[in-house]
Design a protein around this motif. Structure first.
Motif, mmCIF file in Angstrom:
data_model
loop_
_atom_site.group_PDB
_atom_site.id
_atom_site.type_symbol
_atom_site.label_atom_id
_atom_site.label_comp_id
_atom_site.label_asym_id
_atom_site.label_seq_id
_atom_site.Cartn_x
_atom_site.Cartn_y
_atom_site.Cartn_z
ATOM 1 N N TYR A 184 0.810 -1.219 0.000
ATOM 2 C CA TYR A 184 0.000 0.000 0.000
ATOM 3 C C TYR A 184 0.845 1.272 0.000
ATOM 4 C CZ TYR A 184 -4.214 2.785 0.650
ATOM 5 O OH TYR A 184 -5.252 3.673 0.468
ATOM 6 N N ASP A 185 2.148 1.134 0.199
ATOM 7 C CA ASP A 185 3.030 2.298 0.108
ATOM 8 C C ASP A 185 3.266 2.698 -1.351
ATOM 9 O OD1 ASP A 185 3.213 2.382 2.812
ATOM 10 O OD2 ASP A 185 5.301 1.745 2.941
ATOM 11 N N TYR A 186 2.877 1.827 -2.279
ATOM 12 C CA TYR A 186 3.139 2.071 -3.691
ATOM 13 C C TYR A 186 1.846 2.345 -4.458
ATOM 14 C CZ TYR A 186 7.826 0.544 -2.568
ATOM 15 O OH TYR A 186 9.078 0.443 -2.002
ATOM 16 N N SER A 187 1.995 2.536 -5.745
ATOM 17 C CA SER A 187 0.865 2.963 -6.576
ATOM 18 C C SER A 187 0.037 1.791 -7.092
ATOM 19 C CB SER A 187 1.373 3.808 -7.756
ATOM 20 O OG SER A 187 2.395 3.123 -8.458
ATOM 21 N N CYS A 188 -0.185 0.796 -6.255
ATOM 22 C CA CYS A 188 -1.139 -0.277 -6.578
ATOM 23 C C CYS A 188 -2.519 0.352 -6.726
ATOM 24 C CB CYS A 188 -1.152 -1.313 -5.461
ATOM 25 S SG CYS A 188 -2.473 -2.533 -5.577
ATOM 26 N N VAL A 189 -3.271 -0.090 -7.747
ATOM 27 C CA VAL A 189 -4.589 0.504 -7.989
ATOM 28 C C VAL A 189 -5.726 -0.423 -7.567
ATOM 29 C CG1 VAL A 189 -3.699 1.953 -9.846
ATOM 30 C CG2 VAL A 189 -4.680 -0.293 -10.396
ATOM 31 N N SER A 190 -5.386 -1.540 -6.901
ATOM 32 C CA SER A 190 -6.386 -2.471 -6.349
ATOM 33 C C SER A 190 -7.192 -3.202 -7.414
ATOM 34 C CB SER A 190 -7.347 -1.735 -5.391
ATOM 35 O OG SER A 190 -6.649 -1.089 -4.357
ATOM 36 N N CYS A 191 -6.666 -3.323 -8.637
ATOM 37 C CA CYS A 191 -7.449 -3.942 -9.719
ATOM 38 C C CYS A 191 -7.696 -5.428 -9.504
ATOM 39 C CB CYS A 191 -6.775 -3.709 -11.067
ATOM 40 S SG CYS A 191 -5.251 -4.653 -11.336
ATOM 41 N N GLY A 192 -6.822 -6.112 -8.751
ATOM 42 C CA GLY A 192 -7.041 -7.521 -8.441
ATOM 43 C C GLY A 192 -6.688 -8.491 -9.550
ATOM 44 N N GLN A 193 -6.064 -8.022 -10.635
ATOM 45 C CA GLN A 193 -5.690 -8.949 -11.701
ATOM 46 C C GLN A 193 -4.659 -9.963 -11.209
ATOM 47 O OE1 GLN A 193 -6.961 -9.357 -14.970
ATOM 48 N NE2 GLN A 193 -8.557 -8.149 -13.959
ATOM 49 N N CYS A 194 -3.847 -9.587 -10.233
ATOM 50 C CA CYS A 194 -2.907 -10.548 -9.655
ATOM 51 C C CYS A 194 -3.653 -11.692 -8.975
ATOM 52 C CB CYS A 194 -1.973 -9.851 -8.673
ATOM 53 S SG CYS A 194 -2.804 -8.964 -7.338
ATOM 54 N N ILE A 195 -4.779 -11.377 -8.346
ATOM 55 C CA ILE A 195 -5.528 -12.397 -7.605
ATOM 56 C C ILE A 195 -6.141 -13.430 -8.549
ATOM 57 C CG2 ILE A 195 -7.442 -12.827 -6.015
ATOM 58 C CD1 ILE A 195 -7.085 -10.004 -4.922
ATOM 59 N N VAL A 196 -6.825 -12.963 -9.600
ATOM 60 C CA VAL A 196 -7.510 -13.912 -10.481
ATOM 61 C C VAL A 196 -6.532 -14.736 -11.299
ATOM 62 C CG1 VAL A 196 -9.733 -12.746 -10.673
ATOM 63 C CG2 VAL A 196 -7.889 -12.096 -12.213
#
Length: 581
Positions: free
Chosen positions: A187-199
């Motif tokens: 969360y310290d970085y510019s993650c946009v929470s898209c969740g493509q890593c999860i799927v």
């Protein structure tokens, strides 16, 4: 296309020259197992599960990256191949936290499936040093548990494919692990929470933060009035969690399941998708007529909005000020609906079922509390809803088809297609063209902006004025579009951007499909087609013709763009740093 003649397990085949052995095997109806391979995204041959024998080769080769050539003879199921795969799986398990029964991916884990298929009897065959694993729950939408990571790097490839690249392989050798730079929290970085890593993760190393217990608690609280709303795409994806074919429309059973879970009202986010179109098309016309900032860019996708705030902060003025349909829904529930039903907004709990993990982040954004209380209390993914249904002992496939509650369960076909890339654009055009011409629009299908291509462009002449539009999905494509806008190379009036490739139907909160499906089945195309079929069969296909939307304007919002509409339905944005120091 040049073809070559090969044999797989002594079966003669003619296949396109240059394709991989993995792809060629499918022509023979043979599925070679993989753990790391993602077509066109992660073709690195790292996991060594797909090893096969090739006649004349000194050793086994990786089927996912080894190309076929004339006269090649391949063997995919010899004892040597099976032994290799078993040993690889046993080595993977040597550093894997094996709590499979309690894992969120139990029953839908690619590693678990392969271990069963290859008869792994001793999961602790190779014992030794056990690395110190990282656990990161800093982001509002997900958890990374590296004790279940198998270093396939599929999450890294997915993040790179989104032009974000905030995760990667840290350290070397036995200490290699996936993390963010300098071992800082995600969360310290510019993650946009898209969740493509999860799927795209094959195991339980990545998963969304589960809010189902909080929702069950709210439902069981007699003081709370708990409303649920479902995003357009959920109706054509939820069925996959219960064994239905990809693209099956399960609207009726979904509504029935939500009622049986105990929600006070079951509504459709299509209603506020239509509301979004009226506000957004009004904003577009105001900008065109009054010399406002163009192009107007959609703001429905929270992953895209956060990406813009991080990566293109100087372009924020292009964003529509409209809240997303999810946030509009909560805002309407806790203002107009609360007043209409004589409810105190503090006692209303609004739950949304979304295809998107970024919706969890969006719930906590600033300027998203029109009533003084958070517009949305909980955003659940499609997967979380499926788990709730299973936990409650509901036999989904045996449920009767039921309809949404009225009036906020009513939506138009334009609202339905929000779930596919280009759908918001097409919905807006159906309304904007009628407003500009003052005439009824007969041809409602704007096919130029349909399809799963990453960037689609079109131009329409309306009242003698040419309007150029663009629809992009996937943040790597968004980057290209935004760089052209920043450089003044584009003359679009209206741009739709969705964070996830293919739009919401391929969102990071959708049912997880294994690589064997993701690599060879057009998930986003099939799911999107199902939404367009639903649109085609609805009696109302234009947002401004929705009776529910007309009623809420007549009773509360007066007209699109009114003062009260801006107070409740619109929001603001801010520049965000790439790294929190």
């Amino acid at each position: 296309m040049e073809m070559v003649n090969i044999k797989i397990n002594d079966m003669p085949l003619s296949v396109p020259k240059g394709i991989s052995i993995l792809e060629a095997a499918r022509y023979a109806g043979i599925e070679i197992p993989t753990l790391c391979f993602l077509k066109d995204m992660n073709e690195i041959g790292a996991c060594r599960i797909c090893m096969v024998e090739v006649k004349g080769a000194r050793s086994l080769v990786s089927a996912c990256v080894f190309p076929v050539n004339e006269g090649m003879e391949v063997f995919t199921n010899t004892e040597k191949v099976r032994t290799s795969r078993r040993h690889t799986l046993e080595l993977v398990l040597s550093t894997h936290r094996k709590e499979c029964l309690s894992c969120v991916r139990s029953g839908n884990c690619e590693l678990q499936k392969l271990c069963k298929e290859y008869g792994i009897e001793n999961e602790n065959k190779y014992e030794g040093a056990y690395p110190a694993f990282q656990y990161d729950d800093s982001a509002p939408h997900m958890i990374r548990d590296n004790s279940k990571c198998i270093l396939c790097r599929r999450c890294v490839a997915a993040c790179d494919n989104q032009a974000i690249s905030v995760i990667g392989a840290n350290a070397r050798g036995f200490d290699t692990h996936i993390g963010s730079p300098f071992e800082n929290p995600l969360y310290d970085y510019s993650c946009v929470s898209c969740g493509q890593c999860i799927v795209n993760c094959p195991t339980g190393a990545l998963y969304e933060k589960d809010d189902t217990a909080k929702v069950f608690a709210a439902i069981n609280d007699p003081e709370k009035f708990v409303i649920v709303n479902t995003a357009p795409s959920i109706r054509v994806t939820l069925g996959e969690a219960f064994g239905n074919p990809v693209g099956t429309n399960v609207t009726g059973k979904m509504v029935a399941a939500l009622r049986r879970l105990g929600f006070s009202k079951v509504f459709d986010t299509d209603f506020t998708a239509d509301l979004t179109i009226l506000e957004e098309s009004n904003e577009l016309l105001e900008r065109i007529n009054n010399g406002g900032v163009l192009p107007l860019i959609t703001s429905c996708s929270p992953g895209w909005v956060k990406y813009c705030e991080h990566y293109f902060p100087d372009q924020i003025d292009h964003l529509s000020s409209c809240k997303s349909p999810q946030q509009m829904f909560g805002a309407v529930m806790k203002t107009w609906y609360a007043k209409k039903m004589n409810l105190d907004p503090k006692d209303i709990v609004v739950v949304s079922i979304m295809p998107c993990t970024a919706k969890k982040f969006e719930c906590g954004r600033e300027d998203q509390a029109a009533s003084g209380y958070a517009d949305i209390d909980y955003a659940l993914t499609t997967r979380e809803l499926a788990r709730m249904i299973n936990t409650a002992g509901i036999n989904f496939n045996l449920l009767p088809d039921e309809t949404f509650d009225s009036p906020l369960g009513e939506g138009s076909g334009a609202g339905v297609i929000f779930g596919a890339t280009g759908g918001v654009m097409e919905a807006a055009l159906r309304t904007a063209v009628e407003k500009l011409t003052g005439e009824e629009l007969k041809a409602l299908d704007f096919t130029e902006v349909r399809g799963t291509e990453g960037i689609k462009e079109a131009a329409y002449t309306v009242n003698g004025m040419e309007i150029k539009v663009c629809a992009a999905s996937g943040l790597k494509n968004a980057q290209k579009v935004m760089e052209d806008i920043r450089a003044g190379k584009s003359d679009y009036a209206f741009v739709e951007i969705m964070a996830c490739p293919g739009g919401c139907v391929n969102g990071g909160g959708q049912p997880v499909q294994p690589a064997s499906v993701r690599n060879f089945v057009d998930l986003k195309g099939i799911r999107g087609k199902a939404l367009y079929e639903a649109d085609k069969n609805l009696p109302v296909r234009k947002s401004h013709e929705s009776e529910a939307v007309k009623a809420v304007y007549a009773e509360y919002f007066e007209k699109p763009g009114s003062h009260i509409a801006h107070e409740v339905l619109h929001t603001t944005y801010k520049a965000r740093p790439m790294y929190k120091k």
